[in-house]
Enzyme design. Sequence first.
Site, short mmCIF file in Angstrom:
data_model
loop_
_atom_site.label_atom_id
_atom_site.label_comp_id
_atom_site.label_asym_id
_atom_site.label_seq_id
_atom_site.Cartn_x
_atom_site.Cartn_y
_atom_site.Cartn_z
N HIS A 3 0.80 -1.22 0.00
CA HIS A 3 0.00 0.00 0.00
C HIS A 3 0.84 1.28 0.00
O HIS A 3 1.96 1.30 0.50
CB HIS A 3 -0.88 0.03 1.25
CG HIS A 3 -1.88 -1.07 1.33
ND1 HIS A 3 -2.50 -1.44 2.48
CD2 HIS A 3 -2.36 -1.90 0.37
CE1 HIS A 3 -3.34 -2.43 2.25
NE2 HIS A 3 -3.27 -2.74 0.97
N LYS A 19 6.21 6.92 6.33
CA LYS A 19 5.50 6.00 7.23
C LYS A 19 6.51 5.37 8.17
O LYS A 19 7.57 4.92 7.75
CB LYS A 19 4.86 4.94 6.33
CG LYS A 19 3.85 4.05 6.95
CD LYS A 19 3.28 3.07 5.89
CE LYS A 19 2.17 3.67 5.04
NZ LYS A 19 1.54 2.69 4.14
C1 TDO Z 1 -5.41 3.03 6.07
C2 TDO Z 1 -6.77 3.50 6.60
C3 TDO Z 1 -7.89 2.71 6.46
N1 TDO Z 1 -9.09 3.16 6.93
C4 TDO Z 1 -10.27 2.32 6.79
C5 TDO Z 1 -10.59 1.82 5.40
C6 TDO Z 1 -11.22 0.45 5.67
O1 TDO Z 1 -12.59 0.61 6.01
C7 TDO Z 1 -10.50 -0.03 6.92
C8 TDO Z 1 -9.37 -1.00 6.62
O2 TDO Z 1 -8.55 -0.40 5.62
P1 TDO Z 1 -7.51 -1.29 4.79
O3 TDO Z 1 -8.16 -2.51 4.33
O4 TDO Z 1 -6.87 -0.38 3.78
O5 TDO Z 1 -6.46 -1.67 5.94
P2 TDO Z 1 -5.03 -2.30 5.77
O6 TDO Z 1 -5.05 -3.28 4.65
O7 TDO Z 1 -4.58 -2.75 7.08
O8 TDO Z 1 -4.17 -1.03 5.30
C9 TDO Z 1 -2.89 -0.79 5.82
O9 TDO Z 1 -2.00 -1.71 5.19
C10 TDO Z 1 -0.64 -1.54 5.54
C11 TDO Z 1 0.17 -2.53 4.73
C12 TDO Z 1 -0.17 -0.15 5.45
O10 TDO Z 1 0.96 0.15 5.09
C13 TDO Z 1 -1.10 0.87 6.01
O11 TDO Z 1 -0.68 2.18 5.72
C14 TDO Z 1 -2.50 0.65 5.53
O12 TDO Z 1 -2.57 0.90 4.13
O13 TDO Z 1 -10.00 1.13 7.58
C15 TDO Z 1 -9.21 4.38 7.54
O14 TDO Z 1 -10.32 4.79 7.98
N2 TDO Z 1 -8.11 5.16 7.71
C16 TDO Z 1 -6.88 4.75 7.27
O15 TDO Z 1 -5.86 5.48 7.44
#
Ligand code: TDO
Length: 184
Positions: free
Chosen positions: A61, A71
């Site tokens: 990501h 990050k």
């Molecule tokens: C990243 C993020 C997601 N969300 C929401 C979107 C969704 O409903 C839920 C879960 O999001 P994701 O499926 O994208 O979560 P995830 O797959 O855990 O995303 C994370 O992966 C790792 C590898 C990273 O490096 C992070 O920066 C982030 O991208 O949370 C937020 O509200 N704020 C945020 O900053």
Amino acid sequence: MRILPTALAGCHLIVPDIRRDERGYFVKTFHAEIFREHGLATDFREEYYSASHRGVLRGLHFQTPPHEHAKLVYCVRGAVFDAAVDLRQGSPTQGQHLTQELSEDNGCMLYLAPGVAHGFCALTDDALMVYKVTTVYAPDSDSGILWNSAGIDWPVTAPQLSARDQQFATLAQFASPFRYQAPA
Ligand SMILES: Cc1cn([C@H]2C[C@H](O)[C@@H](COP(=O)(O)OP(=O)(O)O[C@H]3O[C@@H](C)C(=O)[C@@H](O)[C@H]3O)O2)c(=O)[nH]c1=O
């Protein structure tokens, strides 16, 4: 804390002093002055964490411009196999990746420059990852590349992925909007 170079330009491994005593242990994760001395950003705007079961893989990501961010990531419970891929055009390490085990036991942290994709695979049940990022979440700029398209030697072949993570473009298909900025 020791701030060490990694295989990717502008990305650093941070090895903290883990101070153990009869009560448990103490770990400092951020020190603005030391970060500044090493040219790392200190203007973190958000912090969040996630918990993952063994075999879950999240990534790879990043946020695209104008919402790209640096990050800082670390694992405070269990262990993960962490990976990052340099997407910056003109970077001396463009297209290359790094891998690093991050765990509750080693306390290690990775500082990733903007334009570097990030992901990890949980090596234990209940792996808890903490993040600090220098821009706030921008859903329309939140993107990724396919986890198995960057030559990373993941410790799993059939990880548990989100639906979103299964449909990203490959590294080869991805038209990168990121440009490398050499340190001043
Ligand atoms: C990243 C993020 C997601 N969300 C929401 C979107 C969704 O409903 C839920 C879960 O999001 P994701 O499926 O994208 O979560 P995830 O797959 O855990 O995303 C994370 O992966 C790792 C590898 C990273 O490096 C992070 O920066 C982030 O991208 O949370 C937020 O509200 N704020 C945020 O900053």
